[in-house]
Design an enzyme around this catalytic site. Structure first.
Site, PDB file in Angstrom:
ATOM      1  N   HIS A 179      63.006   7.332  -0.076  1.00  0.00           N
ATOM      2  CA  HIS A 179      61.915   6.869   0.979  1.00  0.00           C
ATOM      3  C   HIS A 179      62.697   6.798   2.400  1.00  0.00           C
ATOM      4  CE1 HIS A 179      57.929   4.547   1.957  1.00  0.00           C
ATOM      5  NE2 HIS A 179      58.375   5.306   3.081  1.00  0.00           N
ATOM      6  N   ARG A 232      53.205   9.103   0.165  1.00  0.00           N
ATOM      7  CA  ARG A 232      53.334   8.011  -0.582  1.00  0.00           C
ATOM      8  C   ARG A 232      53.450   8.231  -1.951  1.00  0.00           C
ATOM      9  NH1 ARG A 232      54.763   5.807   3.257  1.00  0.00           N
ATOM     10  NH2 ARG A 232      53.910   4.195   4.583  1.00  0.00           N
TER      11      ARG A 232
HETATM   12  P1  NDP Z   1      47.721  10.924  10.641  1.00  0.00           P
HETATM   13  O1  NDP Z   1      46.553   9.841  10.416  1.00  0.00           O
HETATM   14  O2  NDP Z   1      48.056  11.421  11.862  1.00  0.00           O
HETATM   15  O3  NDP Z   1      47.288  12.210   9.705  1.00  0.00           O
HETATM   16  C1  NDP Z   1      46.842  12.155   8.714  1.00  0.00           C
HETATM   17  C2  NDP Z   1      46.096  13.466   8.342  1.00  0.00           C
HETATM   18  O4  NDP Z   1      45.741  13.341   6.975  1.00  0.00           O
HETATM   19  C3  NDP Z   1      45.064  13.875   9.128  1.00  0.00           C
HETATM   20  O5  NDP Z   1      45.074  15.106   9.467  1.00  0.00           O
HETATM   21  C4  NDP Z   1      43.730  13.646   8.317  1.00  0.00           C
HETATM   22  O6  NDP Z   1      42.416  14.171   8.568  1.00  0.00           O
HETATM   23  C5  NDP Z   1      44.070  13.857   6.990  1.00  0.00           C
HETATM   24  N1  NDP Z   1      43.402  13.381   5.859  1.00  0.00           N
HETATM   25  C6  NDP Z   1      43.258  11.903   5.739  1.00  0.00           C
HETATM   26  N2  NDP Z   1      42.472  11.419   4.542  1.00  0.00           N
HETATM   27  C7  NDP Z   1      41.768  12.859   4.196  1.00  0.00           C
HETATM   28  C8  NDP Z   1      41.276  13.126   3.529  1.00  0.00           C
HETATM   29  N3  NDP Z   1      40.579  12.371   2.266  1.00  0.00           N
HETATM   30  N4  NDP Z   1      41.071  14.572   3.156  1.00  0.00           N
HETATM   31  C9  NDP Z   1      41.528  15.459   3.855  1.00  0.00           C
HETATM   32  N5  NDP Z   1      42.396  15.082   4.995  1.00  0.00           N
HETATM   33  C10 NDP Z   1      42.742  14.007   5.153  1.00  0.00           C
HETATM   34  O7  NDP Z   1      48.908  10.384   9.680  1.00  0.00           O
HETATM   35  P2  NDP Z   1      50.404  10.852   9.945  1.00  0.00           P
HETATM   36  O8  NDP Z   1      50.807  12.193  10.201  1.00  0.00           O
HETATM   37  O9  NDP Z   1      50.871   9.999  11.188  1.00  0.00           O
HETATM   38  O10 NDP Z   1      51.328  10.137   8.654  1.00  0.00           O
HETATM   39  C11 NDP Z   1      50.992  10.613   7.216  1.00  0.00           C
HETATM   40  C12 NDP Z   1      51.510   9.806   6.312  1.00  0.00           C
HETATM   41  O11 NDP Z   1      52.865   9.924   6.306  1.00  0.00           O
HETATM   42  C13 NDP Z   1      51.552   8.318   6.682  1.00  0.00           C
HETATM   43  O12 NDP Z   1      50.429   7.560   6.123  1.00  0.00           O
HETATM   44  C14 NDP Z   1      52.779   7.670   5.569  1.00  0.00           C
HETATM   45  O13 NDP Z   1      52.146   7.319   4.406  1.00  0.00           O
HETATM   46  C15 NDP Z   1      53.564   8.789   5.591  1.00  0.00           C
HETATM   47  N6  NDP Z   1      54.953   8.802   6.169  1.00  0.00           N
HETATM   48  C16 NDP Z   1      55.858   8.466   5.370  1.00  0.00           C
HETATM   49  C17 NDP Z   1      57.147   8.423   5.878  1.00  0.00           C
HETATM   50  C18 NDP Z   1      58.614   8.557   4.972  1.00  0.00           C
HETATM   51  O14 NDP Z   1      59.533   8.180   5.407  1.00  0.00           O
HETATM   52  N7  NDP Z   1      58.291   9.284   3.670  1.00  0.00           N
HETATM   53  C19 NDP Z   1      57.416   8.153   7.331  1.00  0.00           C
HETATM   54  C20 NDP Z   1      56.235   8.300   8.034  1.00  0.00           C
HETATM   55  C21 NDP Z   1      54.934   8.254   7.513  1.00  0.00           C
HETATM   56  P3  NDP Z   1      41.899  14.237  10.140  1.00  0.00           P
HETATM   57  O15 NDP Z   1      42.614  15.089  11.062  1.00  0.00           O
HETATM   58  O16 NDP Z   1      40.565  15.029   9.780  1.00  0.00           O
HETATM   59  O17 NDP Z   1      41.557  12.832  10.383  1.00  0.00           O
HETATM   60  C1  OXD Z   2      55.988   4.907   7.419  1.00  0.00           C
HETATM   61  C2  OXD Z   2      57.112   4.844   6.358  1.00  0.00           C
HETATM   62  O1  OXD Z   2      54.713   4.904   7.185  1.00  0.00           O
HETATM   63  O2  OXD Z   2      58.278   4.862   6.514  1.00  0.00           O
HETATM   64  O3  OXD Z   2      56.271   5.100   8.777  1.00  0.00           O
HETATM   65  O4  OXD Z   2      56.845   5.366   5.168  1.00  0.00           O
END
Ligand code: NDP
Ligand code: OXD
Length: 311
Positions: A274, A226
């Site tokens: 995006h 993000r």
């Molecule tokens: P997940 O919830 O599966 O994974 C999030 C990861 O971040 C986990 O490993 C989590 O740790 C870690 N995390 C969260 N908070 C912290 C913190 N404070 N300190 C350290 N590690 C942290 O999310 P996804 O992989 O499914 O998606 C990630 C992001 O990708 C989405 O939230 C979205 O914003 C972005 N996205 C962007 C897209 C685009 O087109 N640009 C499309 C899809 C997604 P833990 O494993 O310990 O919980």
């Molecule tokens: C998502 C995105 O979070 O598209 O899936 O950014």
């Protein structure tokens, strides 16, 4: 009685999703197109609902996100946190996100921008890769659904991969770091720093001047998570100072990225609108139907967001 789903998305997408859901065992209404009584709504499908709308839906059983990231819901200060929020988790989405990450790792690692420039000048410029693949450490902030898939692909390509998460993780062949206490050690080993974290109060602004100062000189930054994760002026300053060698950004503090943003024309920063991965409507329909069916049967929902953690 058939449950009622309210779709709150941009008009073209909302109408498309409504069309795909038309022959299912549901009443489907589209916000802004159809009239509806708020207490009649059982489920909502959205991504970034207008603030204040969801709290008017007093009988909601679940909120379904069409995106993996759910920060758009928490942007509503009146979001009803007692209602389960289900995020979109989809193998294809994770693979496409991983493709984007791998693509920019390779463009940087293989010095492709330099070869593009040489071609424009008809110059035969043979160089050795600046760094051997096994000596190139890719650090992934966020080892969740997407970060793990990207880590596995990069590992398969021979990179030395690190990951950072909140809780301790074990991913085959990946050196795992966790928690704020291990962040600096992780950053010190990230020649390419990838951000795929959810946007939460804990992670907002995590890519800032102090963070950039902790990665090795010449590091490259990829942000697919993000825009709120990056302090854009700090990033530009770190690239301009030569500490960072460049960046690839798919997400921005303000979207669409304003035409006046210096990011557009920066010679060392790649910008995409995006599009790292766009949720597939058909997969979205499958996810919606699965959640509603489970909810109606009284079964636990999958991929429910933890309201305290915010992801
Ligand atoms: P997940 O919830 O599966 O994974 C999030 C990861 O971040 C986990 O490993 C989590 O740790 C870690 N995390 C969260 N908070 C912290 C913190 N404070 N300190 C350290 N590690 C942290 O999310 P996804 O992989 O499914 O998606 C990630 C992001 O990708 C989405 O939230 C979205 O914003 C972005 N996205 C962007 C897209 C685009 O087109 N640009 C499309 C899809 C997604 P833990 O494993 O310990 O919980
Ligand atoms: C998502 C995105 O979070 O598209 O899936 O950014």
């Amino acid at each position: 009685m058939r449950p009622t789903l309210l779709i709150v998305l941009q008009p073209i997408l909302a109408n498309h999703m409504a069309g795909l859901l038309a022959d299912k065992d549901l009443n489907v209404v589209v916000h802004g197109r159809d009239s509806y009584a708020p207490p009649a709504i059982d489920y909502v499908l959205s991504f970034r609902p207008p603030p204040g709308l969801l709290k008017t839906l007093t009988k909601l059983k679940a909120v379904l996100s069409l995106g993996a990231g759910v920060d758009g819901f928490f942007a509503d200060p009146e979001f009803p946190k007692h209602v389960p929020l289900v995020r979109f988790v989809d193998d294809t989405l994770s693979q496409e996100m991983a493709q984007y990450i791998v693509m920019h790792v390779l463009i940087h690692h293989r010095a492709q921008r330099m070869f593009d420039a040489a071609q424009r000048e008809s110059k035969w410029r043979q160089i050795l890769l600046p760094r051997r693949t096994e000596d190139t450490r890719v650090g992934i902030l966020g080892l969740g659904e997407i970060g793990t898939v990207a880590a596995q692909h990069l590992r398969g390509l021979g990179f030395s991969v690190r990951g950072w998460s909140r809780s301790a993780k074990a991913v085959d062949g990946v050196k795992a770091f966790s928690g704020t206490e291990e962040l600096d050690a992780f950053l010190a080993e990230s020649d390419i720093l990838v951000c795929v974290l959810p946007l939460t109060p804990d992670t907002r602004g995590i890519l800032n001047a102090q963070t950039f100062a902790k990665v090795p000189k010449g590091a490259f930054v990829i942000n697919v998570a993000r825009g709120g994760h990056v302090i854009e002026n700090d990033l530009i300053a770190a690239v301009d100072s030569g500490h960072l060698s460049g960046a690839a950004l798919d997400v921005f503090q303000t979207e669409p990225l304003p035409e006046t943003s210096p990011l557009w024309a920066h010679p060392k920063i790649a910008v995409t609108p995006h599009v790292a991965a766009i949720s597939d409507p058909a997969a979205g329909v499958r996810s919606v139907l699965d959640s509603i069916a489970r909810s109606e049967r009284g079964e636990p929902l999958r991929n429910v967001v933890d309201m305290t953690r915010g992801y």
